[in-house]
Design an enzyme around this catalytic site. Structure first.
Site: not given
Ligand code: IMP
Length: 428
Positions: A13-14, A16, A38, A40-41, A222, A237, A301-302, A330, A412
């Site tokens: 979640d930087e 990217k 998993n 989300g871009h 990720q 992950t 999720r928060p 920033l 920014v």
């Molecule tokens: P999984 O990838 O669903 O197995 O989750 C494993 C861990 O990676 C959990 O803490 C998720 O919240 C985290 N995670 C998986 N995908 C992302 C992502 O794209 N961004 C941030 N955290 C992620």
């Protein structure tokens, strides 16, 4: 543009999505090499928001070839939904989306096992998309790949073998109902007929493209600290989000990769469980979460938020062989009186200046901070590095010095336009 890997340097979640989108304009091929839906871009173009989970973000650029590599785990249901969502927004994937015939397929029993394991055993806080169980099958050599799905004879046998095993686990360990062969077989053969046209030998296609001097961008999902080998194991992950994964997850050799760019958020966030030494207290957490819109793009999720942790990012620079850094969000720090950077951890009388593998040290440590003055002004309209407030430049310079890596780009705000190079003119 040389063949470039763009990846997250923290816990995902930087930001990217936006960075990848900017670099994608210069690439011919954009390839995802690990993870699944998993991820989300988020990309905002002209005020319109696109959230991509599985398809490379490059799809938003006309004429680019987008590849889902062998290292990705693919849920066909999620893939087809995503194709439909973006096609409704006028973006067609036909002729531009290719999926590796060696990518593993996510089945309903993977999602179910992910959910049940989270409930029963030590909680990781997964996205419950079936990612971990699908990779576990891959490594156990019982997984079903795209090539298997397309061959009815193979698919029947493999699905039956898997269901025999999974249904036993479901009933004996979790007291959960079994999955029906007929229902999954019917569902997945229908998916196969829809996605067959995208499935091919993507490794060969990429290598041929590289021979012809086409530019390839490897899109990480990720982040480094979520990498199964280099992250905060077991709170990770199940794939290699680091630069090495770009080779194993695509079939392209390491000598073909020219550059690794790390995307670094100006502070730190993580979703799910696991140690987070620089995590904010409740007040700051609330403020930054709201200002940075820190809610998961996949699960809503928060996100947990905290100060910039240089041990985390230094580790990331090292394990990825990072060449350059992009700093995002920033502007989220605009209102702060002062800003902290963590430079070491203290645990049981020892000072760590390197990221420790020992989870107990990570969990129990006291962060050591350096404090810098905030800039207390709006940076969202800033369009060049020289126009940034002096204290914002000071913060960035300090990060650059600590990491010993060049910051090439600064973001920014969410829009494509709210990005500028650190040196002028922009060298993307
Ligand atoms: P999984 O990838 O669903 O197995 O989750 C494993 C861990 O990676 C959990 O803490 C998720 O919240 C985290 N995670 C998986 N995908 C992302 C992502 O794209 N961004 C941030 N955290 C992620």
């Amino acid at each position: 543009m040389p063949n470039t890997v763009i990846l997250g340097a923290q816990w995902g979640d930087e930001g990217k999505g936006k960075v990848i989108d900017i670099y994608a304009a210069k690439a011919d091929y954009i390839v995802r090499y690990q993870g699944g839906n998993n991820a989300g871009h988020t990309v905002v173009i002209g005020g319109e928001e696109f959230i991509l989970h599985l398809i490379p973000s490059g799809i938003l650029h006309k004429g680019k070839i987008c590849i889902i590599g062998n290292g990705v785990v693919v849920d066909p249901k999620a893939l087809l939904e995503e194709i439909e969502t973006i096609s409704k927004k006028g973006i067609s994937v036909d002729g531009r989306l290719l999926i590796s015939d060696q990518a593993h397929v996510i089945f309903p029993y993977h999602r179910k096992l992910d959910e049940l394991k989270e409930g029963k055993h030590g909680k990781i806080g997964t996205t419950k998309r079936g990612i971990g169980p699908c990779y576990a099958d891959k490594v156990a050599r019982s997984g079903i790949r795209m090539a298997d799905l397309l061959d009815d004879k193979v698919f029947r046998i493999k699905l039956k073998d898997n269901l025999d095993e999974k249904n036993e686990i479901l009933s004996k360990i979790y007291d959960a109902p079994a999955f029906s062969f007929d229902a999954i077989y019917a569902e997945y053969t229908a998916y196969a007929s829809k996605i067959r046209k995208y499935i091919t030998d993507t490794g060969h296609i990429l290598n041929e493209a590289i021979k012809k001097r086409k530019n390839v961008m490897f899109e990480g999902a990720q982040g480094t600290l979520l990498d199964v080998d280099h992250g905060t194991y077991p709170f990770v992950t199940s794939s290699n989000a680091t630069a090495g994964g770009a080779c194993t997850g695509t079939g392209v050799g390491p000598n073909k990769i020219d550059k690794v760019i790390g995307v670094v958020k100006a502070y730190t966030t993580r979703v799910g469980e696991g140690p987070f030494p620089t995590e904010f207290g409740p007040d700051l957490m609330d403020r930054i979460r709201k200002k940075g819109k820190e809610f998961g793009a996949t699960t809503g999720r928060p996100r947990r938020c905290g100060w910039f942790d240089s041990l985390v990012v230094k580790h990331s620079v090292e394990v990825n062989g990072m060449d350059e850094v992009v700093v995002t969000k920033l502007d989220v720090l605009d209102d702060l009186e002062s800003i902290k950077i963590c430079t070491a951890y203290k645990f049981e009388g020892r000072t760590y200046d390197r990221f420790p593998a020992n989870l107990r040290a990570m969990e129990g440590c006291q962060p050591v901070y350096e404090e810098l003055p905030g800039w207390k002004s709006d940076t969202t309209q800033v369009t060049s590095y020289i126009k940034l407030p002096a204290n914002a430049k000071r913060y960035l310079n300090r990060i650059q010095k600590i990491l010993d890596k060049k910051i090439v780009l600064i973001s920014v705000g969410c829009d494509r336009k709210q990005t500028f190079a650190r040196t002028q003119p922009a060298k993307l």
